[in-house]
Write a protein that holds these residues in place. Sequence first.
Motif, PDB file in Angstrom:
ATOM      1  N   ARG A  87       0.799  -1.229   0.000  1.00 36.40           N
ATOM      2  CA  ARG A  87       0.000   0.000   0.000  1.00 36.40           C
ATOM      3  C   ARG A  87       0.831   1.277   0.000  1.00 36.40           C
ATOM      4  N   GLY A  88       2.123   1.176  -0.294  1.00 39.48           N
ATOM      5  CA  GLY A  88       2.930   2.384  -0.317  1.00 39.48           C
ATOM      6  C   GLY A  88       4.416   2.091  -0.362  1.00 39.48           C
ATOM      7  N   ALA A 113       0.246   4.750  -1.132  1.00 40.11           N
ATOM      8  CA  ALA A 113      -0.088   4.821  -2.561  1.00 40.11           C
ATOM      9  C   ALA A 113      -1.413   5.530  -2.775  1.00 40.11           C
ATOM     10  N   GLU A 114      -2.364   5.273  -1.908  1.00 40.89           N
ATOM     11  CA  GLU A 114      -3.671   5.928  -1.992  1.00 40.89           C
ATOM     12  C   GLU A 114      -3.919   6.668  -0.686  1.00 40.89           C
ATOM     13  N   ASP A 115      -3.679   7.959  -0.722  1.00 40.51           N
ATOM     14  CA  ASP A 115      -3.827   8.779   0.473  1.00 40.51           C
ATOM     15  C   ASP A 115      -4.574  10.051   0.091  1.00 40.51           C
ATOM     16  N   ASN A 116      -5.246  10.643   1.045  1.00 40.66           N
ATOM     17  CA  ASN A 116      -5.950  11.886   0.772  1.00 40.66           C
ATOM     18  C   ASN A 116      -6.016  12.721   2.046  1.00 40.66           C
TER      19      ASN A 116
END
Length: 396
Positions: A87-88, A113-116
Amino acid sequence: MRVYLLVAILIFSLFISTTVLAVSEEEVLKDIFRVEADNLESLFAASFLEQVSLNQIEAIVNQYGGALGAVQAVEKNESGYSLQFERGTAPAQISLNEKDKIIGLWFGNYTLAEDNLDAILADLKELPGQLSISVIKNNQEKVFSYHDQKKLAVGSTFKLHVLKKLYDQLEAADKNWSEVVELEEKNKSLASGILQDWPSGTPLTLRTLSNLMISQSDNTAADHLIDYLGREKLETGLDDLNLPFLKTREFFILKFSDDNQLRQEYLNSNLEEKRDVLAELSGRNLENISVGNEPVLIEDLEWYFSTEELAGLIYELKDAPEIKINSGLVDKNNYYLAGYKGGSEPGVLQFTHLLQKTENADIYAVSLTINNSEKAVDSQKAAQLTARLISAVVGL
């Protein structure tokens, strides 16, 4: 008020063997995240474990594994390695001895990888205490904010205000940065910094003092510059929360000495009476002062700025070389401009960065403050979340 620069979660620089290794560093980095907990100790040299406990190592492995999932690959780069997880990613450096045991290890702040921003804010809100965040692009556009106008205790980040006033005064008076100030006993403070251990009478240029004040958060340097500028000039434009504007030496005596009568007299006085109390402190010594690990009067004795103010301050100082010596939570090699000042004391943690990826890119000021009057802030977790915020907005 010691400043904790938390770019590295774990780092030990020991001798690196020149012997050809039978096991690759890449394989060992993978093994750290793949072996059973009972076998983790077997990867490390005894000399390393004497300095870092196995429990600390396990906690870090679990933190990265929990956030990023299983390790997938390890890629070599100019600064060490990049660990690729499910995931990163996370930067790493490692050194092995002639027996292929770890003698040096460092993991940097990871990137999901998927962050906000909403997810990062949610995680930051889980940290106990008051939170303030300001992210401003080019000193004009608010990219992200949370209670950004709330004035909280900021520890040594107040030194950005001193630096800005110093620039203003030198420019207005057409003075020279090579002007010399002598080190005075009355302005020697406690660490962080180095000048408190230097002999009185040592000649120091204004540039030396400003460099040390910002890059090492030298408290003695700050107090000499406060004296040079004059307390009341520093107070211009500040609200009542910051009056009188404290030297760090006064801060330590008032807050952490065992003289409770002095403390209460100061806290219960009006502004002029407080100035009289401060005038009497220059002769006091600092020998029996201990900061400790618990918050003390962070809502009554500190320096108070909003993250919006700090973001504006560091942007105005974008051309100042002082802010670029220590890049805080980022690797300055990844940026065209990386400026930083932070601050901390028990219950207070503050990070303010100024970041620009390339010469023609936008400039982002990223400022985050956490105050907790009940217990010390989890600085490791706060640093990791701040790094995530920077990555989401600017890119690490």
